[in-house]
Design a protein around this motif. Structure first.
Motif, mmCIF file in Angstrom:
data_model
loop_
_atom_site.group_PDB
_atom_site.id
_atom_site.type_symbol
_atom_site.label_atom_id
_atom_site.label_comp_id
_atom_site.label_asym_id
_atom_site.label_seq_id
_atom_site.Cartn_x
_atom_site.Cartn_y
_atom_site.Cartn_z
ATOM 1 N N SER A 66 1.119 -1.021 0.394
ATOM 2 C CA SER A 66 -0.618 0.345 0.311
ATOM 3 C C SER A 66 1.360 1.078 -0.075
ATOM 4 N N TRP A 67 0.669 1.944 -1.191
ATOM 5 C CA TRP A 67 1.141 3.064 -1.415
ATOM 6 C C TRP A 67 0.479 4.563 -0.739
ATOM 7 N N LEU A 68 0.965 5.802 -0.181
ATOM 8 C CA LEU A 68 -0.111 6.804 0.298
ATOM 9 C C LEU A 68 0.258 8.025 -0.893
ATOM 10 N N THR A 69 -0.529 8.704 -1.450
ATOM 11 C CA THR A 69 0.291 10.140 -2.125
ATOM 12 C C THR A 69 -0.603 10.699 -1.046
ATOM 13 N N ILE A 70 -0.401 12.003 -0.392
ATOM 14 C CA ILE A 70 -0.763 12.914 0.392
ATOM 15 C C ILE A 70 -0.832 13.895 -0.283
ATOM 16 N N ILE A 71 -1.588 14.573 -0.673
ATOM 17 C CA ILE A 71 -1.861 15.990 -1.514
ATOM 18 C C ILE A 71 -1.556 16.839 -0.826
ATOM 19 N N ALA A 72 -0.013 17.698 -0.417
ATOM 20 C CA ALA A 72 -0.446 19.109 -0.151
ATOM 21 C C ALA A 72 -0.811 20.172 -0.182
ATOM 22 N N THR A 73 -1.809 20.964 0.331
ATOM 23 C CA THR A 73 -1.993 22.588 -0.526
ATOM 24 C C THR A 73 -2.184 23.178 0.541
ATOM 25 N N LYS A 74 -1.800 25.007 0.734
ATOM 26 C CA LYS A 74 -1.382 26.166 1.370
ATOM 27 C C LYS A 74 -2.602 27.191 0.359
ATOM 28 N N ASN A 75 -3.542 27.599 1.446
ATOM 29 C CA ASN A 75 -4.248 28.853 0.630
ATOM 30 C C ASN A 75 -4.664 29.499 1.909
ATOM 31 N N VAL A 76 -4.140 30.785 2.200
ATOM 32 C CA VAL A 76 -4.582 31.435 3.790
ATOM 33 C C VAL A 76 -6.086 32.432 3.364
ATOM 34 N N LYS A 77 -6.666 31.948 1.744
ATOM 35 C CA LYS A 77 -7.448 33.008 1.350
ATOM 36 C C LYS A 77 -8.983 33.108 2.080
ATOM 37 N N ASP A 78 -9.091 31.740 2.900
ATOM 38 C CA ASP A 78 -10.425 31.361 4.437
ATOM 39 C C ASP A 78 -9.816 30.753 4.830
ATOM 40 N N THR A 79 -8.930 30.516 5.592
ATOM 41 C CA THR A 79 -7.807 29.715 6.522
ATOM 42 C C THR A 79 -9.425 29.081 8.022
ATOM 43 N N ARG A 80 -10.438 29.808 7.702
ATOM 44 C CA ARG A 80 -11.168 29.647 8.877
ATOM 45 C C ARG A 80 -12.126 28.223 8.450
ATOM 46 N N SER A 81 -12.370 28.168 6.485
ATOM 47 C CA SER A 81 -13.206 27.334 6.154
ATOM 48 C C SER A 81 -12.338 26.172 5.708
ATOM 49 N N GLY A 82 -11.034 27.142 5.093
ATOM 50 C CA GLY A 82 -10.055 25.917 4.033
ATOM 51 C C GLY A 82 -10.762 25.824 2.741
ATOM 52 N N ALA A 83 -11.217 26.228 2.193
ATOM 53 C CA ALA A 83 -12.374 25.880 1.010
ATOM 54 C C ALA A 83 -11.529 26.246 -0.366
#
Length: 150
Positions: free
Chosen positions: A74-91
């Motif tokens: 089993s291999w995981l691919t973990i997509i990591a993103t950062k966007n601070v436009k709306d940190t409260r909702s994280g949308a």
């Protein structure tokens, strides 16, 4: 090098496939292996990124003399993103992660790494996580390897 000589043989093959298949995305998506992540904290990680991480293995079948086995890794691919436009909702971070995740899925579903016995298939993975404008969206894949003593 074959799977018997190195049980982590798929890692560079998965990294290479994703690097090639995601090369046209902007901003650039970094494809990272476990060695690239040593000592990295959330605050210092590069984003957007796909982390390729070995998770586990399962014996599918073993010969009666114990000298040959088929295993699933089993291999995981973990997509990591950062966007601070709306940190409260994280949308915004979730939306970006979702777009990259779709590309990762298409790049790996049915892909047969050189060292694998069969093409990869998508399986149930762990849940997503969100924190202070970061999104972490894992996809899990299973690859089969054949090991023998001969």
């Amino acid at each position: 090098m074959n799977a018997l000589d190195n049980l982590m043989v798929l890692e560079p093959q998965l990294v290479a496939r994703l690097t090639e298949q995601l090369a046209d995305l902007s901003p650039k998506v970094h494809v990272l292996a476990a060695a690239d992540l040593a000592g990295v904290t959330e605050a210092t990680q590069v984003t957007p990124a796909v982390h390729v991480v070995y998770q586990n293995y399962r014996v599918v079948e073993s010969r009666s003399d114990g000298k040959a086995s088929r295993i699933e890794q089993s291999w995981l691919t973990i997509i990591a993103t950062k966007n601070v436009k709306d940190t409260r909702s994280g949308a915004a971070a979730r939306a970006e992660a979702g777009l990259i995740a779709a590309r990762v899925a298409k790049a790996l579903m049915g892909f047969k790494p050189e060292a694998a016995s069969k093409p990869l298939h998508l399986v149930q993975g762990p849940g997503a996580a969100f924190s202070n404008g970061f999104a972490y969206l894992p996809l899990a894949f299973v690859a089969e390897l054949t090991l023998s003593v001969n």
